[in-house]
Scaffold this motif. Structure first.
Motif, short mmCIF file in Angstrom:
data_model
loop_
_atom_site.label_atom_id
_atom_site.label_comp_id
_atom_site.label_asym_id
_atom_site.label_seq_id
_atom_site.Cartn_x
_atom_site.Cartn_y
_atom_site.Cartn_z
N ASN A 167 0.82 -1.22 0.00
CA ASN A 167 0.00 0.00 0.00
C ASN A 167 0.85 1.27 0.00
N THR A 168 1.93 1.23 0.73
CA THR A 168 2.83 2.40 0.75
C THR A 168 3.44 2.61 -0.63
N ALA A 169 3.86 1.48 -1.25
CA ALA A 169 4.44 1.59 -2.59
C ALA A 169 3.42 2.16 -3.57
N LEU A 170 2.17 1.66 -3.45
CA LEU A 170 1.11 2.18 -4.33
C LEU A 170 0.90 3.67 -4.09
N GLY A 171 0.90 4.05 -2.82
CA GLY A 171 0.70 5.46 -2.48
C GLY A 171 1.82 6.32 -3.03
N ARG A 172 3.04 5.84 -2.93
CA ARG A 172 4.19 6.62 -3.44
C ARG A 172 4.09 6.79 -4.95
N MET A 173 3.68 5.72 -5.60
CA MET A 173 3.50 5.79 -7.07
C MET A 173 2.45 6.83 -7.42
N ARG A 174 1.36 6.78 -6.65
CA ARG A 174 0.26 7.71 -6.91
C ARG A 174 0.74 9.15 -6.74
N TYR A 175 1.43 9.40 -5.63
CA TYR A 175 1.90 10.77 -5.40
C TYR A 175 2.95 11.17 -6.43
N ALA A 176 3.77 10.20 -6.86
CA ALA A 176 4.77 10.51 -7.89
C ALA A 176 4.07 11.03 -9.15
N LEU A 177 2.99 10.32 -9.55
CA LEU A 177 2.27 10.73 -10.77
C LEU A 177 1.59 12.08 -10.58
N ILE A 178 0.97 12.24 -9.38
CA ILE A 178 0.29 13.52 -9.10
C ILE A 178 1.31 14.67 -9.18
N ASN A 179 2.47 14.45 -8.56
CA ASN A 179 3.49 15.51 -8.55
C ASN A 179 4.01 15.80 -9.96
N LEU A 180 4.19 14.72 -10.74
CA LEU A 180 4.64 14.93 -12.13
C LEU A 180 3.63 15.79 -12.89
N ARG A 181 2.35 15.42 -12.73
CA ARG A 181 1.30 16.18 -13.43
C ARG A 181 1.31 17.64 -12.99
N LYS A 182 1.49 17.84 -11.68
CA LYS A 182 1.51 19.22 -11.15
C LYS A 182 2.62 20.03 -11.81
N VAL A 183 3.81 19.44 -11.86
CA VAL A 183 4.94 20.17 -12.43
C VAL A 183 4.71 20.44 -13.91
N ILE A 184 4.15 19.41 -14.61
CA ILE A 184 3.88 19.57 -16.04
C ILE A 184 2.89 20.71 -16.27
N ASP A 185 1.81 20.72 -15.42
CA ASP A 185 0.80 21.77 -15.56
C ASP A 185 1.40 23.15 -15.23
N LYS A 186 2.18 23.18 -14.15
CA LYS A 186 2.71 24.46 -13.67
C LYS A 186 3.60 25.12 -14.71
N HIS A 187 4.42 24.30 -15.35
CA HIS A 187 5.37 24.87 -16.30
C HIS A 187 4.92 24.75 -17.75
N ASN A 188 3.66 24.34 -17.91
CA ASN A 188 3.10 24.21 -19.27
C ASN A 188 3.98 23.38 -20.19
N ILE A 189 4.44 22.27 -19.68
CA ILE A 189 5.33 21.43 -20.48
C ILE A 189 4.48 20.56 -21.41
#
Lengths: 193, 47
Positions: A167-189
Motif C-alpha cells: 500500500n505504501t508503494a502504491l501510495g508513493r507511485m500515486r503521489y509521484a504521478l500527481i506531482n509529475l502532473r503538477k509540475v507539467i501543468d505548472k510549467h506548461n510542459i
C-alpha cells in the motif's frame, strides 16, 4: 389532422397491448422514415439497420410507458432515426473502414511504423524531459516510479525490495504521478510526440 | 446535345424496408415485455 389523431390513437392502443397498431404505424410511415435515413447514409444495408434500430427504440420506449408526445408520433420517430444516423457517423469516424473494392491501396492498411527523423528527435526530447521531471521527485517516490515504469517490477516486488508495504508503494507511485502532473501543468510542459 | 455528368440523386421509388425487417420488428414487439417492479423496469424477451 385526422392522420395525427389516428397516430395518437394507434399509439395509445399499442401501449394498451394492441400489437396490430404497431404494424399499422410502421406500414404508414415506413416509406418516409426509410427514405429519410437513406438520404443521409446512402447505403441500403445501413439504412435497413438504422430503420430496425429506430423501431426497436420506439417499441421499447412505448412499452416502458416513457412516451409522452402524443399526436407527434412521426416527428418523434424521425428524431430517433436522425440521432441514430448521427451515432452511425460518429462510430465510423472512430473506426475508419478500408474498402477493398476498385483501386485498393495496400498502403492505406499498412503503414510505416518506423519513426521518421523528426519524430525520433521529438521522442528523444520528450524522454529526456520526462527523465528530468522524474529526477525532481522526492527520493522515495522516484524510487518506486523507476522500479515500476523502467524496471517493470510489480508492486509486490517493489515492496519487497524497498521494505515497505504494498500500500505504501502504491501510495508513493500515486503521489509521484500527481506531482509529475503538477509540475507539467505548472510549467506548461508539452509532452507529446 | 449537352452531356450531363452529374450523378443522379437517389431514386425515390422503391425506398422501402425489407419485409423481413418489418416482420422482425413485429415479432420483436410481440416477444418483448416490460415488467415493473418497485419503480424499476425489466425487459424480457420471450421467444
Amino acid at each position: 389532422m385526422a392522420q395525427i389523431l389516428q397516430d395518437s390513437i394507434l399509439v395509445s392502443n399499442y401501449i394498451k397491448g394492441d400489437e396490430c397498431s404497431l404494424g399499422v404505424l410502421i406500414e404508414r410511415h415506413k416509406q418516409r422514415i426509410y427514405s429519410f435515413i437513406y438520404s443521409k447514409v446512402l447505403d441500403r444495408d445501413i439504412t435497413e439497420d438504422i430503420f430496425q434500430d429506430t423501431f426497436i427504440k420506439v417499441i421499447k420506449t412505448l412499452k416502458k410507458g416513457n412516451y409522452n408526445e402524443e399526436g407527434k408520433f412521426l416527428p418523434w420517430v424521425m428524431r430517433i432515426s436522425h440521432n441514430l444516423v448521427i451515432d452511425h457517423f460518429r462510430k465510423n469516424n472512430r473506426m475508419p473502414k478500408y474498402d477493398n473494392n476498385g483501386d485498393f491501396n495496400i498502403f492505406s492498411v499498412l503503414s510505416d511504423t518506423d519513426l521518421n527523423a523528426e519524430k525520433k528527435i521529438i521522442k528523444n526530447q520528450v524522454e529526456r524531459d520526462v527523465r528530468r521531471l522524474v529526477d525532481e521527485l522526492p527520493e522515495d517516490q522516484k524510487e518506486v516510479l523507476l522500479m515500476r515504469m523502467y524496471q517493470d517490477l510489480s508492486f509486490k516486488e517493489i515492496s519487497e525490495k524497498t521494505g515497505v508495504s504494498i500500500n505504501t508503494a502504491l501510495g508513493r507511485m500515486r503521489y509521484a504521478l500527481i506531482n509529475l502532473r503538477k509540475v507539467i501543468d505548472k510549467h506548461n510542459i508539452v509532452l507529446t510526440n | 446535345m449537352a452531356k450531363n455528368y452529374t450523378k443522379s440523386s437517389f431514386k425515390k421509388k422503391n425506398m422501402l424496408p425489407k419485409k423481413e425487417t418489418i416482420d422482425f420488428l413485429l415479432n420483436y414487439s410481440k416477444a418483448l415485455s416490460v415488467i415493473n417492479y418497485k419503480r424499476m423496469k425489466f425487459e424480457t424477451l420471450l421467444n
